[in-house]
Scaffold this motif. Structure first.
Motif, PDB file in Angstrom:
ATOM      1  N   VAL A 135       0.736  -1.127  -0.072  1.00  0.00           N
ATOM      2  CA  VAL A 135       0.004  -0.120  -0.050  1.00  0.00           C
ATOM      3  C   VAL A 135       0.949   1.123  -0.095  1.00  0.00           C
ATOM      4  CG1 VAL A 135      -1.761   1.363   1.139  1.00  0.00           C
ATOM      5  CG2 VAL A 135      -1.860  -1.117   1.171  1.00  0.00           C
ATOM      6  N   LEU A 136       1.870   1.209   0.819  1.00  0.00           N
ATOM      7  CA  LEU A 136       2.934   2.566   1.241  1.00  0.00           C
ATOM      8  C   LEU A 136       3.495   2.726  -0.116  1.00  0.00           C
ATOM      9  CD1 LEU A 136       3.763   2.071   4.899  1.00  0.00           C
ATOM     10  CD2 LEU A 136       2.068   3.519   3.801  1.00  0.00           C
ATOM     11  N   ASN A 137       4.075   1.857  -0.710  1.00  0.00           N
ATOM     12  CA  ASN A 137       5.018   1.812  -1.954  1.00  0.00           C
ATOM     13  C   ASN A 137       4.137   2.335  -3.393  1.00  0.00           C
ATOM     14  OD1 ASN A 137       8.059   1.220  -1.140  1.00  0.00           O
ATOM     15  ND2 ASN A 137       6.897  -0.207  -0.084  1.00  0.00           N
ATOM     16  N   SER A 138       2.970   1.535  -3.176  1.00  0.00           N
ATOM     17  CA  SER A 138       2.011   1.918  -4.315  1.00  0.00           C
ATOM     18  C   SER A 138       1.576   3.619  -4.277  1.00  0.00           C
ATOM     19  CB  SER A 138       0.956   0.988  -4.165  1.00  0.00           C
ATOM     20  OG  SER A 138       0.983  -0.308  -4.679  1.00  0.00           O
ATOM     21  N   LEU A 139       1.396   3.958  -3.034  1.00  0.00           N
ATOM     22  CA  LEU A 139       1.058   5.284  -2.960  1.00  0.00           C
ATOM     23  C   LEU A 139       2.375   6.197  -3.262  1.00  0.00           C
ATOM     24  CD1 LEU A 139      -0.897   7.625  -1.962  1.00  0.00           C
ATOM     25  CD2 LEU A 139       0.160   7.175   0.452  1.00  0.00           C
ATOM     26  N   ALA A 140       3.419   5.927  -2.689  1.00  0.00           N
ATOM     27  CA  ALA A 140       4.722   6.534  -3.127  1.00  0.00           C
ATOM     28  C   ALA A 140       4.928   6.613  -4.630  1.00  0.00           C
ATOM     29  CB  ALA A 140       5.821   5.883  -2.266  1.00  0.00           C
ATOM     30  N   SER A 141       4.716   5.244  -5.095  1.00  0.00           N
ATOM     31  CA  SER A 141       5.046   5.299  -6.608  1.00  0.00           C
ATOM     32  C   SER A 141       4.024   6.353  -7.441  1.00  0.00           C
ATOM     33  CB  SER A 141       4.672   4.029  -7.127  1.00  0.00           C
ATOM     34  OG  SER A 141       5.456   2.963  -6.738  1.00  0.00           O
ATOM     35  N   TRP A 142       2.760   6.488  -7.013  1.00  0.00           N
ATOM     36  CA  TRP A 142       1.781   7.215  -7.657  1.00  0.00           C
ATOM     37  C   TRP A 142       2.235   8.793  -7.660  1.00  0.00           C
ATOM     38  CZ3 TRP A 142      -0.858  11.210  -4.903  1.00  0.00           C
ATOM     39  CH2 TRP A 142      -1.792  11.924  -5.701  1.00  0.00           C
ATOM     40  N   ALA A 143       2.883   8.911  -6.385  1.00  0.00           N
ATOM     41  CA  ALA A 143       3.161  10.358  -6.077  1.00  0.00           C
ATOM     42  C   ALA A 143       4.432  10.999  -6.843  1.00  0.00           C
ATOM     43  CB  ALA A 143       3.634  10.523  -4.384  1.00  0.00           C
ATOM     44  N   PHE A 144       5.418   9.938  -6.668  1.00  0.00           N
ATOM     45  CA  PHE A 144       6.792  10.021  -7.531  1.00  0.00           C
ATOM     46  C   PHE A 144       6.576  10.174  -8.756  1.00  0.00           C
ATOM     47  CE2 PHE A 144       9.313   9.267  -3.347  1.00  0.00           C
ATOM     48  CZ  PHE A 144      10.087  10.377  -3.390  1.00  0.00           C
ATOM     49  N   PHE A 145       5.513   9.346  -9.676  1.00  0.00           N
ATOM     50  CA  PHE A 145       5.448   9.488 -11.016  1.00  0.00           C
ATOM     51  C   PHE A 145       5.043  11.011 -11.703  1.00  0.00           C
ATOM     52  CE2 PHE A 145       2.830   9.070 -14.629  1.00  0.00           C
ATOM     53  CZ  PHE A 145       3.564   8.137 -15.350  1.00  0.00           C
ATOM     54  N   GLN A 146       4.539  11.645 -10.583  1.00  0.00           N
ATOM     55  CA  GLN A 146       3.907  13.232 -10.957  1.00  0.00           C
ATOM     56  C   GLN A 146       5.050  14.139 -10.360  1.00  0.00           C
ATOM     57  OE1 GLN A 146      -0.067  13.742  -9.980  1.00  0.00           O
ATOM     58  NE2 GLN A 146       0.059  11.876  -8.684  1.00  0.00           N
ATOM     59  N   ILE A 147       6.224  13.698 -10.066  1.00  0.00           N
ATOM     60  CA  ILE A 147       7.341  14.513  -9.384  1.00  0.00           C
ATOM     61  C   ILE A 147       8.561  14.543 -10.322  1.00  0.00           C
ATOM     62  CG2 ILE A 147       8.935  15.242  -7.218  1.00  0.00           C
ATOM     63  CD1 ILE A 147       6.657  13.957  -5.642  1.00  0.00           C
TER      64      ILE A 147
END
Length: 338
Positions: free
Chosen positions: A45-57
């Protein structure tokens, strides 16, 4: 790299089991699969969320480059956990244990040490930013950061690949109980040598991080004394947050490295008695679980130290009713870490 699977037989330096060493597998078959399942679900869950965020950064700083590489490493480690869970719990076929020994365990350790070195590079990056905020070294530019991260991945891939190739003995329901039983004689020697190399890398990174943060602590204290009258708590709080990296690093990785060398010797040498082998096995498994929890703890680093990540996760938008404030925010064309 490669002692990731549950093992229950002894062995000598030639890789053949000369004597059976029965183990109480209650912990490894019941407790640890449950603990690893919790880590896997939370980490996913945490790394999926982090991947979503970093994909946009965008990768506009060396810090973000290193964080993105750690995220990739943590994601791969997380995906290896279900294989260990199935193999250790006995729910999977014996062929799965062979796959874990030969491949997924190697990948797990490969990504673990990649994360360790990347955390060391982040510590060095923070050290330069705080101690020499106006200096500009070659390691502080984006191109250098990307090259360094790529070299780290390449180094551990080359180092660990023989552990896959040299686990070439025929797998049987009995031999898969001990990963070392699948290795050739040279494979055992390489496995042992790689463990010593990785130990050297870990303790070198730890000592350097300790040195960096000792100097940083001195700078933070000096800053505290200078800004005490100004009550500049924000600056001190931001500088203080960098210590979370060392705390996470030590708690997750140090216990495992205290136990790994004697455990590796129990795998590759035949002079340890059965009781000691069992104790080392439990110690290794317990500390290896602490290593796995790193995939859940690293997102704390993203939240505490990376401002663009925090803004994405909290779904913050650059909006304000005050025109002058909006203009100031709009001029920030690239994200900056805290």
């Amino acid at each position: 790299m490669g002692d990731f699977a549950n093992e229950s037989t002894g062995g000598n330096s030639s890789g053949t089991a000369t004597a059976t060493c029965p183990r109480d597998t209650t912990l490894t078959r019941l407790l640890f699969p449950v603990l690893y399942t919790l880590v896997f679900l939370l980490g996913l869950v945490l790394n999926s969320l982090a991947s979503w965020a970093f994909f946009q950064i965008p990768s506009t700083s060396t810090f973000i480059v290193y964080l993105k590489n750690i995220l990739v490493s943590d994601s791969i480690m997380t995906l290896m956990l279900p294989l260990k869970i199935l193999a250790d719990s006995g729910l999977g076929p014996w062929q799965l244990k062979a796959f874990v020994c030969r491949f997924s365990a190697v990948v797990f350790y490969d990504t673990m040490y990649t994360s360790i070195v990347l955390l060391g590079l982040i510590a060095f990056d923070r050290f330069l930013k705080i101690v020499r905020p106006f200096g500009k070294f070659w390691v502080q530019n984006l191109c250098s950061a990307k090259i360094l991260a790529g070299l780290v991945w390449l180094f551990f891939f080359v180092l660990s690949l023989p552990n896959v190739i040299l686990s070439n003995k025929t797998a049987t329901p009995e031999s898969v109980k001990k990963c070392a039983s699948l290795k050739s004689h040279f494979g055992l020697k390489w496995h042992e040598a790689v463990n010593y190399i990785c130990q050297f890398i870990f303790w070198t990174v730890l000592i350097l991080m300790l040195l960096f943060y000792t100097i940083i602590a001195k700078k933070v204290y000096e800053s505290y004394r200078k800004t005490q009258k100004k009550d500049n708590k924000s600056e001190r709080r931001i500088k203080g947050k960098v210590f979370i990296i060392f705390t996470v690093f030590f708690l997750c990785f140090a216990p495992f490295h205290f136990s790994r060398v004697p455990y590796t010797l129990s795998q590759t040498r035949g002079w340890m008695d059965c009781r000691l082998q069992n104790q080392l096995f439990v110690a290794k498994e317990s500390t290896l679980w602490l290593v796995a929890t790193n995939v859940c703890v690293d997102p704390l680093i993203y939240l505490l130290l990376c401002k663009p990540f925090l803004e994405k996760v909290l779904c913050r938008r650059v909006k304000t009713v005050h025109t002058n404030t909006k203009t100031e925010l709009d001029t920030r064309t690239s994200p900056n870490e805290l």
